[in-house]
Design an enzyme around this catalytic site. Sequence first.
Site: not given
Length: 143
Positions: A46, A48, A76, A79
């Site tokens: 992801h 992040e 999420c 993250c």
Amino acid sequence: MDLALDEARAAARRGEVPVGAVVVLGDRVLARDGNRVRQLCDPTAHAEVQVIRAACRSLGSERLVGADLYVTLEPCVICAGTISAARIGRLYYGAADPKSGGVASGARVFTHSQCHHAPQVYDGIAAGPAEELLKAFFADKRV
């Protein structure tokens, strides 16, 4: 947030869900990237996580105390946990994610009793453009 939006657009061009992130320490951009889940065949790639990994390498530390993270979508659970572990000081995010978010929605990781560190959170930053990118991306997928 403009840099994060640029990274989200680049992610969309790669066929990734258009989420972008930037880590800043003081006036220095430590890392910027977008989602690379498909490209790297990695469910944890992801935006992040990508920028936190790169910023930590840049500083030679597993902690980013005092750093700011700008991301186009509410992080999420994966993250949010990574943000906490890295000791990010401030989180700025754009669009809310009622389905998969882990900050203001769903698990609310930073309010959990087992969360060791919670950043200051600022939501809704450039939410409109971030939402538009996501809606356009998924509309194209449904055609």
